[in-house]
Structure formats: C-alpha cells, structure tokens
Design an enzyme around this catalytic site. Structure first.
Site, mmCIF file in Angstrom:
data_model
loop_
_atom_site.group_PDB
_atom_site.id
_atom_site.type_symbol
_atom_site.label_atom_id
_atom_site.label_comp_id
_atom_site.label_asym_id
_atom_site.label_seq_id
_atom_site.Cartn_x
_atom_site.Cartn_y
_atom_site.Cartn_z
ATOM 1 N N LYS A 64 0.840 -1.200 0.000
ATOM 2 C CA LYS A 64 0.000 0.000 0.000
ATOM 3 C C LYS A 64 0.878 1.254 0.000
ATOM 4 O O LYS A 64 0.614 2.214 -0.731
ATOM 5 C CB LYS A 64 -0.943 -0.013 1.210
ATOM 6 C CG LYS A 64 -2.064 -1.043 1.062
ATOM 7 C CD LYS A 64 -2.874 -1.252 2.337
ATOM 8 C CE LYS A 64 -3.859 -2.404 2.149
ATOM 9 N NZ LYS A 64 -4.651 -2.721 3.353
ATOM 10 N N GLN A 108 -4.573 -1.621 9.672
ATOM 11 C CA GLN A 108 -4.530 -2.942 9.049
ATOM 12 C C GLN A 108 -5.089 -4.000 10.007
ATOM 13 O O GLN A 108 -4.731 -4.047 11.182
ATOM 14 C CB GLN A 108 -3.084 -3.284 8.644
ATOM 15 C CG GLN A 108 -2.936 -4.558 7.831
ATOM 16 C CD GLN A 108 -3.598 -4.485 6.448
ATOM 17 O OE1 GLN A 108 -3.755 -3.415 5.874
ATOM 18 N NE2 GLN A 108 -3.995 -5.627 5.919
ATOM 19 N N ASP A 131 -10.772 2.777 4.075
ATOM 20 C CA ASP A 131 -11.090 1.353 3.944
ATOM 21 C C ASP A 131 -12.594 1.141 3.734
ATOM 22 O O ASP A 131 -13.030 0.060 3.351
ATOM 23 C CB ASP A 131 -10.684 0.609 5.235
ATOM 24 C CG ASP A 131 -9.394 -0.178 5.065
ATOM 25 O OD1 ASP A 131 -9.088 -0.592 3.932
ATOM 26 O OD2 ASP A 131 -8.698 -0.377 6.084
HETATM 27 N N1 GUN Z 1 -7.031 -7.005 6.246
HETATM 28 C C1 GUN Z 1 -7.401 -7.717 5.164
HETATM 29 N N2 GUN Z 1 -7.901 -6.906 4.206
HETATM 30 C C2 GUN Z 1 -7.845 -5.663 4.699
HETATM 31 C C3 GUN Z 1 -8.216 -4.390 4.172
HETATM 32 O O1 GUN Z 1 -8.728 -4.241 3.054
HETATM 33 N N3 GUN Z 1 -8.006 -3.330 5.009
HETATM 34 C C4 GUN Z 1 -7.470 -3.461 6.244
HETATM 35 N N4 GUN Z 1 -7.312 -2.363 6.987
HETATM 36 N N5 GUN Z 1 -7.126 -4.625 6.759
HETATM 37 C C5 GUN Z 1 -7.306 -5.722 5.978
#
Ligand code: GUN
Length: 306
Positions: A64, A108, A131
């Site tokens: 990311k 995350q 998100d």
């Molecule tokens: N863990 C698995 N997928 C995601 C996501 O799209 N965003 C976040 N913050 N954590 C995750």
C-alpha cells in the site's frame, strides 16, 4: 462475450487481469495527482497503522505504501508492537483524525486479540475511513448514498465494469459473509447500479446444499479464505469466477517457502469458466488501487465536502 451459462463448457476462458487493471487505475490516479499539484494543491496523503508482525499484513501494508509512491501520494506508516493497548491505539487513531495533513488512513486488520477491531473502526472519522469499514460508510452504501466504499468489493465491481461483463439480471452467488468482502459485495452487486442489478445469494458456513446453489451462479465470488475450496463440480459452465482468497500455503519451490493460494481450485475450475481471476494478480492488486482511489476522493472531499 456472452456470460450466460450454457450447457457446454467454454473451450477457452479469459483471465481477468487484476494486476493490469490496477496498473491502469494507478496511471489514471497519477495523472490526476499531477494535475492537482500543477494547480497548487498538495498531494493526497494516506497513513497506515500496522500493529504487530503478521507476515501477510506486513506485505499488504508495504504494498500500500509503495503504491502511494507510484501515484505521487504522500504516505505515513505508523508501526506499533502487539503489546499496544486498546486505549493507546484509540489515541493514535484520534491523532490521525485530528491531523489536517492526513486525508485518509487505515488500520490494518487483523488486530491482536485484546483489541476490539469494531471499537477501532468506529473511532475513525468517516471522512478519513478510506477502507470504507466505518458503520457510517457501510450504512450510506446500503442506503445508496455516496460513501467511501470498501476497497475489495469495489475492486471486484470495477473488474466487472472494465471487462464489460453483463451483470444485469444475473445470479451472483457469494461464498463468505465477512464484513470486509462477502457482505458488502453482495450489497453492491444487488444495487440498481451499473454494474449491479444482480440477484444475489449470500452463502456461508451454515448454508445447506452449497454446491447446488453455486452451480446456479452466473457470477461466483469466493471469499472464505479456504484454499482450493471451490472445485469444478461447484461451477456452472460459462460462469464468471472471482477468487478473493489469498491464503499463504507452504510451497518448497518458492524462495519464500510459501505461495498465495486462492479459494478456487484454479486448474480444475478455469476450463469451465468464461472468465476467472487468478491468484495472485486478480482481486488483490485491485484492493490497493481502490484504496488509492478512496484516498483521492477523501482528499477532494468528494463524499463528505470539507
Ligand atoms: N485485512 C485484510 N484486508 C484488509 C483491508 O482491506 N483493510 C485493512 N485495513 N485490513 C485488511
């Protein structure tokens, strides 16, 4: 290309190339950032909170941050040990909420067991929730109001759009009811949108006669995190198959000792499908591209005017 299941298996299938599509989206975002900078606006700024040392999470967050660099965004990575308390993490979230330099941020998941992820998600200001996990954004999505949409579901919808696959009136079967993927994608695909207007069946661990249901799918979305779960006998000839799984499985032939495996038994299912996403290189890269798009939208105040 027609995508209605036929009685015969298609001779060939087409790969839905999420990696390339995500690249295309990143090029579009980068061009907009260049324009914004030329107009004297600051680049969008994404922050990510990573707690602990989960291998998968480390990789996702690194990707990311790298993606931010690629499109000219600023990024900030905040790392904490898994000994951080819930109260301390909530305080960090609030700092990011108040920080005017940060347009959007993510925490995350998964978080350590002693931290309630829902409390953390609810603490994020909805306008910075890139998100799309906050109940405000989920609620607005359900109500059909402009919202920051969860990245993986909107990445799936974007793949269907860019491959011009007909969804209107089709039967979409989703396996898995997670808050992050299964539930929101089932809502989005049922909406009166383009793509959308599907008849959606949401299957989960208590579903009876699962294979009977999945065999009626024009579009099958597998999001359960069980490698190779979907086999050819569960898929109708000509179906569009979207694989959201990304489980690390041991693989001695790989340098890292593991490989990513999807929820679909690819070799088995692909010859029956009309279109199918690979793992890796399918839905995964789209999640990051849509996160960037949400960050750009947040920076522009597109959903929640500043
Ligand atoms: N863990 C698995 N997928 C995601 C996501 O799209 N965003 C976040 N913050 N954590 C995750």
């Amino acid at each position: 290309m027609p995508m209605t299941p036929t009685s015969e298996a298609p001779a060939t299938y087409r790969l839905i190339d999420g990696k390339q599509t995500a690249e295309d989206i990143k090029v579009e975002i980068a061009a907009e950032v260049v324009q914004r900078k030329a107009a004297g606006q600051k680049p969008p700024h994404l922050a990510a909170i990573l707690v602990g040392h989960d291998g998968g999470s480390e990789t996702y967050v690194r990707n990311k941050v790298l993606a931010c660099e690629r499109v000219g965004f600023e990024s900030t990575l905040l790392r904490y040990e898994d000994t951080i308390t819930e109260a301390e993490l909530l305080a960090k979230v609030d700092e990011l909420n108040q920080d005017e330099q940060i347009d959007g941020f993510i925490v995350q998941l998964p978080l350590p067991k002693h931290i309630d992820p829902n409390k953390v998600i609810e603490a994020i200001r909805p306008e910075k929730d890139v998100d799309g996990f906050h109940p405000m954004n989920i609620g607005r999505m359900v109500a059909g109001l402009p919202a920051l949409l969860p990245a993986t579901p909107s990445g799936i919808v974007e793949l269907l759009r860019r491959y011009e696959l007909v969804t209107d009136g089709k039967h979409c079967v989703v396996i898995g009811r997670s808050n992050i993927v299964g539930t929101p994608v089932s809502i989005l695909l049922a909406k009166n949108l383009e793509p959308g207007n599907c008849t959606v069946t949401l299957c989960h661990s208590r579903t009876q006669n699962l294979a009977e249901i999945t065999r009626t799918a024009d579009i099958l979305v597998a999001a359960i995190g069980r490698p190779g779960f979907v086999t050819a006998d569960m898929v109708s000839p000509g179906a569009v198959v979207i694989d959201v799984g990304t489980t690390r499985v041991e693989d001695a032939t790989k340098k890292a000792g593991w490989a990513l495996r999807g929820d679909v038994s690819f070799e088995d299912v692909a010859p029956k499908a009309s279109y199918i996403t690979p793992v890796p290189g399918g839905v995964g890269p789209m999640t990051i591209a849509m996160l960037l798009l949400n960050t750009l939208r947040a920076a522009k105040g597109e959903i929640y005017p500043r």
